[in-house]
Motif scaffolding. Structure first.
Motif, PDB file in Angstrom:
ATOM      1  N   GLU A 343       8.267  13.026 -47.460  1.00  0.00           N
ATOM      2  CA  GLU A 343       9.562  13.317 -46.658  1.00  0.00           C
ATOM      3  C   GLU A 343      10.689  12.447 -47.213  1.00  0.00           C
ATOM      4  O   GLU A 343      11.946  12.598 -46.731  1.00  0.00           O
ATOM      5  N   VAL A 344      10.537  11.585 -48.263  1.00  0.00           N
ATOM      6  CA  VAL A 344      11.724  10.961 -48.898  1.00  0.00           C
ATOM      7  C   VAL A 344      12.141  11.737 -49.986  1.00  0.00           C
ATOM      8  O   VAL A 344      11.325  12.248 -51.014  1.00  0.00           O
ATOM      9  N   ALA A 345      13.229  12.412 -49.587  1.00  0.00           N
ATOM     10  CA  ALA A 345      13.763  13.432 -50.473  1.00  0.00           C
ATOM     11  C   ALA A 345      15.304  13.149 -50.888  1.00  0.00           C
ATOM     12  O   ALA A 345      15.777  12.339 -50.250  1.00  0.00           O
ATOM     13  N   GLU A 346      16.020  13.804 -51.734  1.00  0.00           N
ATOM     14  CA  GLU A 346      17.056  13.598 -52.271  1.00  0.00           C
ATOM     15  C   GLU A 346      18.108  13.870 -51.022  1.00  0.00           C
ATOM     16  O   GLU A 346      18.127  14.911 -50.372  1.00  0.00           O
ATOM     17  N   GLY A 347      19.082  12.879 -50.745  1.00  0.00           N
ATOM     18  CA  GLY A 347      20.211  12.941 -49.766  1.00  0.00           C
ATOM     19  C   GLY A 347      19.546  12.369 -48.220  1.00  0.00           C
ATOM     20  O   GLY A 347      20.345  12.690 -47.339  1.00  0.00           O
ATOM     21  N   VAL A 348      18.421  12.175 -47.957  1.00  0.00           N
ATOM     22  CA  VAL A 348      17.708  11.906 -46.796  1.00  0.00           C
ATOM     23  C   VAL A 348      18.453  10.502 -46.419  1.00  0.00           C
ATOM     24  O   VAL A 348      18.343   9.653 -47.136  1.00  0.00           O
ATOM     25  N   GLN A 349      18.587  10.478 -45.020  1.00  0.00           N
ATOM     26  CA  GLN A 349      19.298   9.266 -44.437  1.00  0.00           C
ATOM     27  C   GLN A 349      17.773   8.417 -44.288  1.00  0.00           C
ATOM     28  O   GLN A 349      16.970   9.164 -43.313  1.00  0.00           O
ATOM     29  N   VAL A 350      18.090   7.251 -44.444  1.00  0.00           N
ATOM     30  CA  VAL A 350      16.940   6.346 -44.099  1.00  0.00           C
ATOM     31  C   VAL A 350      17.361   5.049 -43.660  1.00  0.00           C
ATOM     32  O   VAL A 350      18.766   4.797 -43.655  1.00  0.00           O
ATOM     33  N   ARG A 351      16.630   4.179 -42.972  1.00  0.00           N
ATOM     34  CA  ARG A 351      16.786   2.822 -42.594  1.00  0.00           C
ATOM     35  C   ARG A 351      15.982   1.850 -43.277  1.00  0.00           C
ATOM     36  O   ARG A 351      14.954   1.783 -43.140  1.00  0.00           O
ATOM     37  N   PRO A 352      16.869   1.445 -44.201  1.00  0.00           N
ATOM     38  CA  PRO A 352      16.152   0.321 -45.311  1.00  0.00           C
ATOM     39  C   PRO A 352      15.452  -1.005 -44.388  1.00  0.00           C
ATOM     40  O   PRO A 352      16.179  -1.661 -43.569  1.00  0.00           O
ATOM     41  N   VAL A 353      14.319  -1.398 -44.932  1.00  0.00           N
ATOM     42  CA  VAL A 353      13.585  -2.448 -44.092  1.00  0.00           C
ATOM     43  C   VAL A 353      12.874  -3.394 -45.323  1.00  0.00           C
ATOM     44  O   VAL A 353      12.507  -2.637 -46.337  1.00  0.00           O
ATOM     45  N   ALA A 354      12.716  -4.478 -45.241  1.00  0.00           N
ATOM     46  CA  ALA A 354      11.990  -5.379 -46.247  1.00  0.00           C
ATOM     47  C   ALA A 354      10.443  -4.942 -45.965  1.00  0.00           C
ATOM     48  O   ALA A 354       9.879  -4.859 -44.837  1.00  0.00           O
ATOM     49  N   PRO A 355       9.776  -5.044 -47.071  1.00  0.00           N
ATOM     50  CA  PRO A 355       8.372  -4.796 -46.825  1.00  0.00           C
ATOM     51  C   PRO A 355       7.510  -6.233 -46.269  1.00  0.00           C
ATOM     52  O   PRO A 355       8.048  -7.293 -46.241  1.00  0.00           O
TER      53      PRO A 355
END
Length: 368
Positions: A343-355
């Protein structure tokens, strides 16, 4: 997401090594004969020059007596040649005086010229006799030199009836016993009498990968470990390298010298050599799950402005298992996505979280 962090400048690498003695040499007989006495055995520590065995060589004694007789014969021949030389000189003097007298009579007309020529020819013959006598004297002297050289060689071989240690060390092999027949030489058909090794200082050989070869140089300190002495490290230092890589393995042969005062390390042991290397430009480290192999090569997903994914090609270095080196394509602190799914592709909007941090325990370092 996690930031790409720079690896430590100090790096420890562990390489397998083989321990060898500083010096190890076989000891062969230099004289033919039978073993009269054996004074050393396996495991004995010997000093330089110490007698290891004695050889009984009656044939050598006979050869020495023959050589001494040959020297005396050559000396007698020299005296005879010198006497003949003195006689030739006396004959030459008489022939010279006679030739002068007859020439004076020839000049006065008292004798014929033929008679004067005969006396002059006799004088020249006596001169040739003197030259021949001088050559005989020189030949006799040469014969004496040759006979004396032969005698000296045999006497030196007589000294080799005592087999001595070439240097201080330990006897690692013994292949003779009292009464055994030995022959002089070191050919492939001859078996060594002893093998001696010097183990006060040992040599450890390790093959360094091409990636670390530039950092290995003479004088670099290191440590040597063997499985039989767990937890103990023996200090060493790189003494030399081959200055060339093996084309088959792309490795650099490095020689490490390690003191062995207690004699704990033994030649032939398998060892681990640990080098502490300093890297001028240490690479970045990312989790091993943060990259993906694609048709374009290794790729990582970074989070840029606006929390959008950007796929970046990278050049990878060594794989430590949980982490992997990145040589090119990332900057320190740049955030990469660890759960890299389809699902992680170029330009995809994500919500970064720490592991999520693992429950309990400390995070281990990179596997070496």
């Amino acid at each position: 997401v996690v930031p790409a962090v720079q690896a430590a400048a100090e790096l420890e690498i562990s390489l397998p090594g083989t321990i060898q003695a500083e010096m190890e040499t076989p000891v062969f007989a230099r004289a033919d004969g039978y073993i009269k006495r054996r004074l050393a055995d396996i495991g004995d520590r010997v000093k330089a020059g110490q007698i290891l065995a004695e050889i009984d060589s009656p044939e050598l004694e006979q050869q020495i007596r023959e050589a001494e007789a040959a020297v005396k014969r050559a000396q007698s021949a020299l005296r005879q040649a010198q006497a003949a030389h003195q006689q030739a000189l006396a004959n030459l003097g008489l022939a010279q005086v006679t030739a002068k007298r007859w020439q004076a009579l020839v000049d006065k007309g008292a004798l014929s010229k033929q008679e004067g020529d005969e006396k002059r020819s006799a004088y020249e013959a006596r001169r040739a006799d003197v030259a021949a006598a001088e050559a005989n004297v020189q030949a006799a002297r040469d014969n004496i030199s040759g006979a004396e050289a032969t005698l000296q060689r045999l006497r030196e071989l007589q000294a080799f009836r005592q087999v001595r240690a070439p240097f201080a060390g330990v006897i690692t092999a013994r292949n003779i016993d009292v009464g055994a027949l030995v022959s002089a030489g070191s050919g492939s058909s001859l078996r060594e009498m002893f093998r001696i090794a010097q183990i006060q200082t040992l040599r450890v050989f390790a093959n360094v990968p091409q990636s670390e070869a530039p950092a290995i140089r003479a004088g670099l300190p290191c440590t040597v470990e063997v499985g039989e002495y767990r937890g103990r490290r023996f200090p060493g230092k790189v003494s030399r390298t081959s200055h060339s890589l093996d084309p088959a393995s792309r490795t650099l042969l490095a020689e490490v010298r390690a003191p062995n005062p207690g004699g704990l390390l033994l030649p032939g042991m398998y060892a681990t050599v640990r080098f502490q290397l300093h890297r001028e430009n240490p690479p970045l480290l990312i989790p091993a799950a943060a990259f993906r192999n694609t048709a374009r090569g290794p790729m990582v997903a970074t989070v840029g402005e606006g929390a959008k994914v950007r796929l970046a090609p990278v050049k990878l270095g060594r794989d430590f298992g949980a982490e992997i080196e990145v040589l090119e394509g990332l900057k320190p602190g740049q955030k990469v996505i660890t759960n890299l799914t389809d699902e992680v592709a170029e330009g995809v909007q994500v919500r970064p979280v720490a592991p999520a941090k693992p429950a309990g325990g400390k995070k281990g370092g990179p596997a070496q």
